[in-house]
Structure formats: structure tokens, C-alpha cells
Write an enzyme that holds these catalytic residues in place. Structure first.
Site, PDB file in Angstrom:
ATOM      1  N   ASP A 158       0.850  -1.195   0.000  1.00 47.49           N
ATOM      2  CA  ASP A 158       0.000   0.000   0.000  1.00 47.49           C
ATOM      3  C   ASP A 158       0.881   1.238   0.000  1.00 47.49           C
ATOM      4  O   ASP A 158       1.736   1.403   0.878  1.00 47.49           O
ATOM      5  CB  ASP A 158      -0.896  -0.011   1.244  1.00 47.49           C
ATOM      6  CG  ASP A 158      -2.032   1.001   1.163  1.00 47.49           C
ATOM      7  OD1 ASP A 158      -1.975   1.883   0.293  1.00 47.49           O
ATOM      8  OD2 ASP A 158      -2.959   0.914   1.975  1.00 47.49           O
ATOM      9  N   ASP A 185      -3.747   2.577  -5.374  1.00 41.51           N
ATOM     10  CA  ASP A 185      -2.531   2.584  -4.552  1.00 41.51           C
ATOM     11  C   ASP A 185      -2.346   1.310  -3.728  1.00 41.51           C
ATOM     12  O   ASP A 185      -1.553   1.283  -2.798  1.00 41.51           O
ATOM     13  CB  ASP A 185      -2.544   3.799  -3.617  1.00 41.51           C
ATOM     14  CG  ASP A 185      -3.790   3.855  -2.735  1.00 41.51           C
ATOM     15  OD1 ASP A 185      -4.651   2.975  -2.873  1.00 41.51           O
ATOM     16  OD2 ASP A 185      -3.892   4.787  -1.915  1.00 41.51           O
ATOM     17  N   GLU A 186      -3.064   0.239  -4.081  1.00 42.58           N
ATOM     18  CA  GLU A 186      -2.956  -1.017  -3.337  1.00 42.58           C
ATOM     19  C   GLU A 186      -2.720  -2.194  -4.275  1.00 42.58           C
ATOM     20  O   GLU A 186      -3.319  -2.264  -5.352  1.00 42.58           O
ATOM     21  CB  GLU A 186      -4.238  -1.296  -2.557  1.00 42.58           C
ATOM     22  CG  GLU A 186      -4.451  -0.452  -1.340  1.00 42.58           C
ATOM     23  CD  GLU A 186      -5.694  -0.921  -0.587  1.00 42.58           C
ATOM     24  OE1 GLU A 186      -5.570  -1.828   0.257  1.00 42.58           O
ATOM     25  OE2 GLU A 186      -6.772  -0.378  -0.870  1.00 42.58           O
TER      26      GLU A 186
END
Length: 383
Positions: free
Chosen positions: A9, A102-103
Site C-alpha cells: 500500500d 494505490d494497493e
């Protein structure tokens, strides 16, 4: 074979992107979001100490942290850096799932024969920091749920390994809020009967949880016990959703065509939100009466909202429909999909607009996708 699942993350992604380009923003309370009537899209850890959080109205955030610096945000920058990080990770792992902008989930099962999975993941994180200039945290464990919770505990700029024997000791003392599927409603419901830690939840009889929260009760019990068999789904840029309309009678009715395109965008955007997708590419197709077919596409910041996607689709139509000829077909396609909730358009959304979308989706989920919509979308051509 023991599973080795990593969750990665990017730390305060939007904030980190801005600080990457402007070091003067380091160390100060920073809020990414819209204007006075907008909401917080992201905020720095310095701002979080004052109680600021994502989706909070900007006015409330400034009352909590009056010295915070507000930045409207750069859609293109965030999308480009997300693609860069995706490429860096994808080149180094056998199976990668892009869970949101964003993961990422990585399946490194079996790689301990050749590399130490923890060391391998550490090197990937270092490559992201070096090549993209962005901080990233990760956790390695036996499944997606435990690794995601682990990343949350490791942040910021942290790394954590939770081996199978340590899964229960790791989870037990944590709040049930840490479980990804536990929202505010479920938390309040369970809290009222004294269930606040994961250990207490894991010891509940499954049938009682089913009676309380329905079919998700079993899944919640499994997660509390560190059980998650969900696979890492390989990321593919080719995923798309689309729709098209072939007319019984060829037409050049511009008003009706625009209404149709707006309606298409609205229906596809609702499908994105319902299935928890975000798109970053819009493609419009038209076919003239002589069967000439033309397409045009546009990259956008990851989104799943009607007003953005409809505007882009209509802009593409203006640029694409250049001949004074009748059309026999119009099609719209959203590609480059990633799993994730609506977030990027928090830069432009007001609190009222977000509430409107939630209400519209509720009505569509209950009464059908055509239960409610924008007036322009109902002005469609007959086929």
C-alpha cells in the site's frame, strides 16, 4: 504448498505524489481536496493527528487543523505515478492484483524455494521508492485479509511478516474495525453486544453472526479467525465494460445522440460502482451509414462517476463526429479497470454530490438500474 500473500500500500498516496514534486510540503499538515464546499480526498499524517480524515468536508477539516495547507490535486500526476508503480511491481512478481489505485496484492507462493519471500518483497518496496520516489508499506502472510490488516499496522513506511503460527496472536487484540469488511454499521451493531476485538468475534458461534448480519456472518467469522481462501486475481489492462446501440433508422439527430451517450455513460458508471471498479480510459465508437467506423479514446484519472465519464464521452463525440453523415451505431467502452471505491473525484465532488450518488445507487440497487437517472440519459433514440 503454504501460501505467501503480500499486500502493498502506497503511504498517503496523493500526499506523497505532491511531496515527491515539491519537498517544501514535507513535514507540514497537508490536505488534498476540493474547494470550501468539497471534501478531503487525502491528508498527511500530520493532519491526521488533528482528527482530519478522508471524505470529511473541507470546512470541518480546517476547523480541526486551521494551519493545514490545501492542495486541489493533480489527477494526471496521480494516475501516471500509479501506472509507473504498477509496471515496477508487475515486472518483478509472478502474480499481481491491482486492488485500487494505490494497493496491490502479490502471490509469492512457492518462491521461497528460490528467494526468501520477505527479502524479495523488501527489494520490491525499495525499487518502488527508488524508481517512483514514493513511500510504500507491506505485510506478508498466509492470505489477503491478514496481509491487508498487517499493512495497516505497519504504516507508515513499514514492513511486517506474519507467519501462520502468529496469525491468531497478531489478530486477536486488534479492533474489529481492522477487518476490511467491517463498516460503521456493523461495528456499532457488534459493539452493542460487547464484541469489539477480533478475538471476541472469532469466538462467536457462526450461526449467531448469521442471524445478526445475514449471509456475510460466515465470511466475517472466517476473517476473524484468519481464514481467507480468496485468490490473488492477476491484473490485466484488457478488462473492460462496454455497451453499444445499433439504430433501426440511421440518424444525425445530435441532441438525441448526445442524450444516448450520456445515458450509456450513466449506466456503465453505475455498473462500475456496483462491481467496485474504477476506469482510467474512455473509448467512443461511431459507425456511419456507409459502415465507416471510427473510434477515439481519452485517459482520465481513475473514476466511477457519471458526471465525469459522461463529460469525457460527450467531448469525444464532439471531436469524433466530423462528417455530416447519418450514424448507424454508437458505442462506449471503459477500459484499464482496477478494483477500488470511488475516490479520485473527491477533488471535485461536494458533500452534497457524494450524498446524491449514494442515494441514487441505493434506489438503483433496490428498484433496478433504470429506477432513477439524469434527464439527459432518458432522451434516447428508439431502435
Amino acid at each position: 504448498m503454504d501460501r505467501a500473500i503480500v499486500h502493498m500500500d502506497l503511504d498517503t498516496f496523493f500526499v506523497s505524489c505532491e511531496r515527491r514534486n515539491n519537498s517544501e510540503l514535507n513535514g507540514i499538515p497537508l490536505i488534498i481536496g476540493g474547494g470550501d464546499r468539497g471534501v478531503v480526498a487525502s491528508c498527511s499524517y500530520e493532519a491526521r493527528k488533528f482528527g482530519v480524515r478522508s471524505a470529511m468536508p473541507i470546512r470541518m477539516a480546517l476547523k480541526l487543523c486551521p494551519d493545514a495547507k490545501i492542495i486541489r490535486g493533480d489527477h494526471e500526476l496521480y494516475s501516471n505515478l500509479s501506472h509507473l508503480v504498477t509496471e515496477i511491481i508487475q515486472e518483478k512478481v509472478p502474480v499481481m492484483e491491482k486492488a485500487s489505485i494505490d494497493e496491490f496484492y502479490l502471490d509469492l507462493s512457492g518462491m521461497d524455494k528460490f528467494f526468501g519471500c520477505y527479502q524479495w518483497t523488501t527489494e520490491i518496496a525499495e525499487a518502488v521508492k527508488k524508481e517512483a520516489g514514493l513511500p510504500i508499506s507491506f505485510a506478508l502472510s498466509t492470505n489477503k485479509t491478514v496481509s491487508k490488516i498487517g499493512t495497516g499496522e505497519a504504516k507508515p513506511l513499514g514492513k511486517l511478516e506474519i507467519k501462520e503460527a502468529l496469525v491468531k496472536p497478531f489478530l486477536n487484540p486488534l479492533s474489529i474495525k481492522k477487518i476490511p469488511m467491517v463498516g460503521n454499521v456493523t461495528f456499532q451493531l457488534l459493539s452493542r453486544i460487547g464484541i469489539r476485538t477480533i478475538q471476541t468475534l472469532s469466538e462467536m458461534p457462526v450461526h449467531m453472526l448469521q442471524q445478526m448480519i445475514g449471509k456475510n456472518g460466515t465470511e466475517l467469522w472466517k476473517k476473524a479467525n484468519g481464514i481467507d481462501e480468496n485468490p490473488v486475481i492477476p491484473y490485466s489492462e484488457r478488462k473492460s465494460i462496454s455497451t453499444e446501440r445499433t439504430f433501426t433508422n440511421d440518424t444525425m439527430d445530435i441532441v438525441a445522440l448526445k442524450g444516448l451517450i450520456a445515458g450509456m455513460a450513466e449506466q456503465l458508471a453505475y455498473q462500475l460502482r456496483k462491481e467496485k471498479w474504477l476506469t482510467s480510459t474512455v473509448t467512443l465508437k461511431i459507425r456511419y451509414a456507409n459502415f465507416d467506423t471510427e473510434t477515439k479514446q481519452c485517459r482520465v484519472a481513475y473514476t466511477a462517476v457519471d458526471h465525469t465519464l459522461s463529460r469525457v464521452a460527450l467531448d469525444l463525440f464532439e471531436k469524433l463526429y466530423t462528417r455530416r453523415m447519418r450514424l448507424r451505431l454508437v458505442g462506449l467502452r471503459f477500459t484499464n479497470l482496477v478494483h477500488g471505491q470511488h475516490q479520485m473525484d473527491l477533488f471535485e465532488d461536494t458533500e452534497e454530490l457524494i450524498n446524491l450518488y449514494q442515494s441514487m445507487d441505493y434506489l438503483k440497487n433496490r428498484f433496478g438500474s433504470n429506477a432513477v437517472g439524469r434527464a439527459a440519459g432518458f432522451n434516447v433514440l428508439k431502435v
